[in-house]
Scaffold this active site. Structure first.
Site, short mmCIF file in Angstrom:
data_model
loop_
_atom_site.label_atom_id
_atom_site.label_comp_id
_atom_site.label_asym_id
_atom_site.label_seq_id
_atom_site.Cartn_x
_atom_site.Cartn_y
_atom_site.Cartn_z
N LYS A 94 -19.62 44.16 -0.29
CA LYS A 94 -19.36 43.80 1.01
C LYS A 94 -20.53 44.58 2.13
CE LYS A 94 -15.09 44.85 1.81
NZ LYS A 94 -13.64 44.57 2.34
N LYS A 101 -20.33 47.70 2.23
CA LYS A 101 -19.65 48.88 3.00
C LYS A 101 -19.54 50.09 2.02
CE LYS A 101 -16.18 47.01 6.18
NZ LYS A 101 -14.84 47.13 6.67
N1 C2G Z 1 -8.49 45.54 11.75
C1 C2G Z 1 -7.86 45.09 12.93
N2 C2G Z 1 -8.12 45.75 14.02
C2 C2G Z 1 -9.24 46.86 13.93
C3 C2G Z 1 -10.07 47.09 12.83
C4 C2G Z 1 -9.43 46.33 11.77
O1 C2G Z 1 -6.98 44.03 13.37
N3 C2G Z 1 -9.49 47.33 14.88
C5 C2G Z 1 -8.06 44.41 10.69
C6 C2G Z 1 -9.21 43.54 10.02
O2 C2G Z 1 -9.19 42.38 10.78
C7 C2G Z 1 -8.71 43.40 8.68
C8 C2G Z 1 -7.91 44.61 8.19
O3 C2G Z 1 -7.81 45.39 9.70
O4 C2G Z 1 -7.79 42.16 8.72
C9 C2G Z 1 -8.95 45.61 7.41
O5 C2G Z 1 -10.05 45.69 8.10
P1 C2G Z 1 -11.22 46.40 7.30
O6 C2G Z 1 -10.91 47.49 6.33
O7 C2G Z 1 -12.63 46.41 8.11
O8 C2G Z 1 -11.25 44.96 6.12
P2 C2G Z 1 -12.68 43.96 6.11
O9 C2G Z 1 -13.93 44.78 5.52
O10 C2G Z 1 -12.66 43.07 7.07
O11 C2G Z 1 -12.09 43.49 4.47
O12 C2G Z 1 -11.50 39.91 1.51
C10 C2G Z 1 -11.29 40.09 2.90
C11 C2G Z 1 -11.96 41.58 3.24
O13 C2G Z 1 -11.66 42.62 1.95
C12 C2G Z 1 -11.62 42.21 4.43
#
Ligand code: C2G
Length: 132
Positions: A44, A46
């Protein structure tokens, strides 16, 4: 028992993550989190500050989270939904539409992201504080 499933990296856990997890849990009775493994994070593009094991331990301590499984690839969601008898798949709406293929297997809900906080913003702010 209505089972909910969501996925994410959840690094440097913050209140936006908690808002998501709380609302996801409120949609059912049991919340499973597919936590991105360190290798999958690399896919990803990340880089987590905390290791998978430590992010898992943190998530497992949250009252809204009932189970944590590892997310190893983009392709495991259908199997996870079926194997865990998931009723509702939930993601933040930055993913709006991306997982609609799961509608053949369960309800799909995208929740509004929490504005004003993100792990990348935390890293940026800390960097600028420490570097003038
Ligand atoms: N999130 C949120 N508000 C934020 C930050 C994050 O609602 N200010 C939500 C994201 O939309 C996601 C969850 O928290 O639903 C986790 O965010 P991340 O750890 O950034 O996940 P991500 O990298 O988007 O991974 O297969 C799907 C991926 O693994 C999602």
């Amino acid at each position: 028992m209505r089972k909910v499933l969501t996925y994410g990296t959840f690094d440097l856990l913050h209140w936006g993550h908690i808002n998501l997890l709380k609302r996801a849990k409120d949609l059912g009775d049991y919340l499973i989190v597919g936590l991105s493994g360190d290798e999958f994070n690399a896919i990803k593009n990340k880089k987590s500050y905390h290791s998978f094991d430590n992010r898992k331990m943190i998530l497992e301590s949250i009252r809204y989270v009932d189970e944590v499984i590892e997310e190893k690839s983009w392709d495991q969601k259908v199997r996870d939904v079926v194997d865990h008898n998931v009723d509702i798949f939930v993601m933040g709406d930055d993913w709006e539409g991306k997982f609609d293929f799961l509608k053949d297997y369960c309800e799909v809900i995208y929740l509004p992201r929490t504005i004003g906080i993100s792990t990348s913003q935390i890293k940026k702010d800390l960097f600028s504080v420490n570097n003038g």
